[in-house]
Design a protein around this motif. Sequence first.
Motif, PDB file in Angstrom:
ATOM      1  N   ALA A  89       0.833  -1.209   0.000  1.00 44.00           N
ATOM      2  CA  ALA A  89       0.000   0.000   0.000  1.00 44.00           C
ATOM      3  C   ALA A  89       0.865   1.254   0.000  1.00 44.00           C
ATOM      4  O   ALA A  89       0.556   2.229  -0.703  1.00 44.00           O
ATOM      5  CB  ALA A  89      -0.932  -0.003   1.208  1.00 44.00           C
ATOM      6  N   GLY A  90       1.942   1.246   0.762  1.00 47.97           N
ATOM      7  CA  GLY A  90       2.845   2.394   0.784  1.00 47.97           C
ATOM      8  C   GLY A  90       3.510   2.633  -0.563  1.00 47.97           C
ATOM      9  O   GLY A  90       3.617   3.779  -1.020  1.00 47.97           O
ATOM     10  N   LEU A  91       3.934   1.559  -1.201  1.00 51.22           N
ATOM     11  CA  LEU A  91       4.556   1.677  -2.527  1.00 51.22           C
ATOM     12  C   LEU A  91       3.560   2.220  -3.552  1.00 51.22           C
ATOM     13  O   LEU A  91       3.880   3.139  -4.316  1.00 51.22           O
ATOM     14  CB  LEU A  91       5.100   0.319  -2.986  1.00 51.22           C
ATOM     15  CG  LEU A  91       6.325  -0.198  -2.246  1.00 51.22           C
ATOM     16  CD1 LEU A  91       6.594  -1.655  -2.615  1.00 51.22           C
ATOM     17  CD2 LEU A  91       7.541   0.655  -2.548  1.00 51.22           C
ATOM     18  N   LEU A  92       2.360   1.661  -3.563  1.00 55.43           N
ATOM     19  CA  LEU A  92       1.357   2.075  -4.545  1.00 55.43           C
ATOM     20  C   LEU A  92       0.859   3.495  -4.299  1.00 55.43           C
ATOM     21  O   LEU A  92       0.709   4.286  -5.240  1.00 55.43           O
ATOM     22  CB  LEU A  92       0.186   1.098  -4.543  1.00 55.43           C
ATOM     23  CG  LEU A  92       0.490  -0.314  -5.051  1.00 55.43           C
ATOM     24  CD1 LEU A  92      -0.718  -1.222  -4.871  1.00 55.43           C
ATOM     25  CD2 LEU A  92       0.948  -0.290  -6.496  1.00 55.43           C
ATOM     26  N   THR A  93       0.621   3.843  -3.040  1.00 55.12           N
ATOM     27  CA  THR A  93       0.089   5.167  -2.720  1.00 55.12           C
ATOM     28  C   THR A  93       1.108   6.262  -2.995  1.00 55.12           C
ATOM     29  O   THR A  93       0.769   7.311  -3.557  1.00 55.12           O
ATOM     30  CB  THR A  93      -0.370   5.219  -1.250  1.00 55.12           C
ATOM     31  OG1 THR A  93      -1.264   4.131  -1.004  1.00 55.12           O
ATOM     32  CG2 THR A  93      -1.082   6.524  -0.943  1.00 55.12           C
ATOM     33  N   SER A  94       2.355   6.040  -2.619  1.00 51.52           N
ATOM     34  CA  SER A  94       3.369   7.069  -2.870  1.00 51.52           C
ATOM     35  C   SER A  94       3.629   7.217  -4.367  1.00 51.52           C
ATOM     36  O   SER A  94       3.821   8.336  -4.860  1.00 51.52           O
ATOM     37  CB  SER A  94       4.664   6.755  -2.117  1.00 51.52           C
ATOM     38  OG  SER A  94       5.194   5.509  -2.494  1.00 51.52           O
ATOM     39  N   THR A  95       3.589   6.119  -5.106  1.00 53.45           N
ATOM     40  CA  THR A  95       3.765   6.199  -6.556  1.00 53.45           C
ATOM     41  C   THR A  95       2.573   6.907  -7.199  1.00 53.45           C
ATOM     42  O   THR A  95       2.749   7.723  -8.112  1.00 53.45           O
ATOM     43  CB  THR A  95       3.936   4.790  -7.152  1.00 53.45           C
ATOM     44  OG1 THR A  95       5.053   4.161  -6.527  1.00 53.45           O
ATOM     45  CG2 THR A  95       4.161   4.845  -8.641  1.00 53.45           C
ATOM     46  N   ALA A  96       1.380   6.630  -6.717  1.00 57.36           N
ATOM     47  CA  ALA A  96       0.194   7.303  -7.254  1.00 57.36           C
ATOM     48  C   ALA A  96       0.269   8.807  -7.023  1.00 57.36           C
ATOM     49  O   ALA A  96      -0.154   9.594  -7.878  1.00 57.36           O
ATOM     50  CB  ALA A  96      -1.067   6.734  -6.616  1.00 57.36           C
ATOM     51  N   LEU A  97       0.842   9.215  -5.894  1.00 55.60           N
ATOM     52  CA  LEU A  97       0.956  10.640  -5.599  1.00 55.60           C
ATOM     53  C   LEU A  97       1.840  11.350  -6.616  1.00 55.60           C
ATOM     54  O   LEU A  97       1.582  12.497  -6.980  1.00 55.60           O
ATOM     55  CB  LEU A  97       1.488  10.856  -4.180  1.00 55.60           C
ATOM     56  CG  LEU A  97       1.522  12.296  -3.694  1.00 55.60           C
ATOM     57  CD1 LEU A  97       0.114  12.885  -3.651  1.00 55.60           C
ATOM     58  CD2 LEU A  97       2.181  12.372  -2.329  1.00 55.60           C
ATOM     59  N   VAL A  98       2.854  10.661  -7.108  1.00 55.47           N
ATOM     60  CA  VAL A  98       3.723  11.250  -8.135  1.00 55.47           C
ATOM     61  C   VAL A  98       2.914  11.574  -9.385  1.00 55.47           C
ATOM     62  O   VAL A  98       3.149  12.594 -10.035  1.00 55.47           O
ATOM     63  CB  VAL A  98       4.901  10.303  -8.481  1.00 55.47           C
ATOM     64  CG1 VAL A  98       5.691  10.799  -9.668  1.00 55.47           C
ATOM     65  CG2 VAL A  98       5.814  10.133  -7.279  1.00 55.47           C
ATOM     66  N   PHE A  99       1.951  10.739  -9.719  1.00 57.68           N
ATOM     67  CA  PHE A  99       1.138  10.974 -10.913  1.00 57.68           C
ATOM     68  C   PHE A  99       0.016  11.985 -10.679  1.00 57.68           C
ATOM     69  O   PHE A  99      -0.374  12.697 -11.586  1.00 57.68           O
ATOM     70  CB  PHE A  99       0.566   9.649 -11.430  1.00 57.68           C
ATOM     71  CG  PHE A  99       1.618   8.739 -11.976  1.00 57.68           C
ATOM     72  CD1 PHE A  99       2.201   8.994 -13.208  1.00 57.68           C
ATOM     73  CD2 PHE A  99       2.050   7.643 -11.253  1.00 57.68           C
ATOM     74  CE1 PHE A  99       3.193   8.167 -13.713  1.00 57.68           C
ATOM     75  CE2 PHE A  99       3.043   6.803 -11.741  1.00 57.68           C
ATOM     76  CZ  PHE A  99       3.618   7.075 -12.976  1.00 57.68           C
ATOM     77  N   VAL A 100      -0.504  12.036  -9.452  1.00 64.75           N
ATOM     78  CA  VAL A 100      -1.603  12.952  -9.147  1.00 64.75           C
ATOM     79  C   VAL A 100      -1.105  14.373  -8.906  1.00 64.75           C
ATOM     80  O   VAL A 100      -1.737  15.338  -9.323  1.00 64.75           O
ATOM     81  CB  VAL A 100      -2.399  12.439  -7.922  1.00 64.75           C
ATOM     82  CG1 VAL A 100      -3.408  13.466  -7.441  1.00 64.75           C
ATOM     83  CG2 VAL A 100      -3.104  11.132  -8.256  1.00 64.75           C
ATOM     84  N   LEU A 101       0.032  14.519  -8.243  1.00 67.15           N
ATOM     85  CA  LEU A 101       0.575  15.832  -7.892  1.00 67.15           C
ATOM     86  C   LEU A 101       2.064  15.884  -8.266  1.00 67.15           C
ATOM     87  O   LEU A 101       2.928  16.002  -7.412  1.00 67.15           O
ATOM     88  CB  LEU A 101       0.381  16.078  -6.392  1.00 67.15           C
ATOM     89  CG  LEU A 101       0.559  17.468  -5.838  1.00 67.15           C
ATOM     90  CD1 LEU A 101      -0.447  18.434  -6.450  1.00 67.15           C
ATOM     91  CD2 LEU A 101       0.426  17.457  -4.328  1.00 67.15           C
ATOM     92  N   PRO A 102       2.367  15.777  -9.560  1.00 66.12           N
ATOM     93  CA  PRO A 102       3.766  15.619  -9.974  1.00 66.12           C
ATOM     94  C   PRO A 102       4.665  16.818  -9.671  1.00 66.12           C
ATOM     95  O   PRO A 102       5.839  16.646  -9.357  1.00 66.12           O
ATOM     96  CB  PRO A 102       3.673  15.373 -11.476  1.00 66.12           C
ATOM     97  CG  PRO A 102       2.370  15.951 -11.890  1.00 66.12           C
ATOM     98  CD  PRO A 102       1.462  15.812 -10.704  1.00 66.12           C
ATOM     99  N   SER A 103       4.139  18.023  -9.763  1.00 66.21           N
ATOM    100  CA  SER A 103       5.006  19.186  -9.586  1.00 66.21           C
ATOM    101  C   SER A 103       5.336  19.467  -8.124  1.00 66.21           C
ATOM    102  O   SER A 103       6.259  20.211  -7.833  1.00 66.21           O
ATOM    103  CB  SER A 103       4.360  20.426 -10.214  1.00 66.21           C
ATOM    104  OG  SER A 103       3.135  20.713  -9.566  1.00 66.21           O
ATOM    105  N   HIS A 104       4.616  18.858  -7.200  1.00 68.85           N
ATOM    106  CA  HIS A 104       4.863  19.105  -5.783  1.00 68.85           C
ATOM    107  C   HIS A 104       5.119  17.824  -4.994  1.00 68.85           C
ATOM    108  O   HIS A 104       4.897  17.790  -3.786  1.00 68.85           O
ATOM    109  CB  HIS A 104       3.695  19.876  -5.171  1.00 68.85           C
ATOM    110  CG  HIS A 104       3.590  21.270  -5.690  1.00 68.85           C
ATOM    111  ND1 HIS A 104       4.441  22.279  -5.305  1.00 68.85           N
ATOM    112  CD2 HIS A 104       2.762  21.824  -6.595  1.00 68.85           C
ATOM    113  CE1 HIS A 104       4.128  23.395  -5.925  1.00 68.85           C
ATOM    114  NE2 HIS A 104       3.107  23.139  -6.730  1.00 68.85           N
TER     115      HIS A 104
END
Length: 175
Positions: free
Chosen positions: A78-93
């Motif tokens: 879950a940590g791997l997937l959620t943190s990776t998803a955050l890169v795609f949802v909020l890439p500039s920050h």
Amino acid sequence: MNAATFVRSWPSVSAWGAGLILAALGAGAITGPNSGAASRGLGAGLVVLGVAALVWGGAVLALGRLVAPRATLVGVLAGLLTSTALVFVLPSHTSVIAVAAAALLLIVVGAAVAARVRRRGRAGEDPRAAQPISVLGLMVAASVIAVVVTPALGATQDAVLIGDDGTVPVVTHDH
């Protein structure tokens, strides 16, 4: 001291490092200037996972054994997937460095727990048997983790504060 007692301290310290980074990524996603509903939701999940990793690491250190191995593997994934998803949802920050550091530390935890689960399945050993944690292993692990976590936390803050022009403001602490 044998190699097993030296290595036994790494999962707990790696979980602490990953927990700190996940919580920082989550806090940045919740409070960031361009945060939307999706990034806030992912951020809340990351904060929960980060706190869970901190608690798990403390429990492992206190008990001298890996606790809740199957739930831990779910948490690592879950940590791997959620943190990776955050890169795609909020890439500039979102700091890619922080996500990579968290992933590295989560993989260390996951590998240790998976090896334990696999050994227990084959050997039928008592999962409740506490084993000592090596102080030398703990110190070396903490030093290595500090070298990974400290820059990742700084990169997380920089990513959250970065302006549209690509500059990071200097935050002073004078009144």
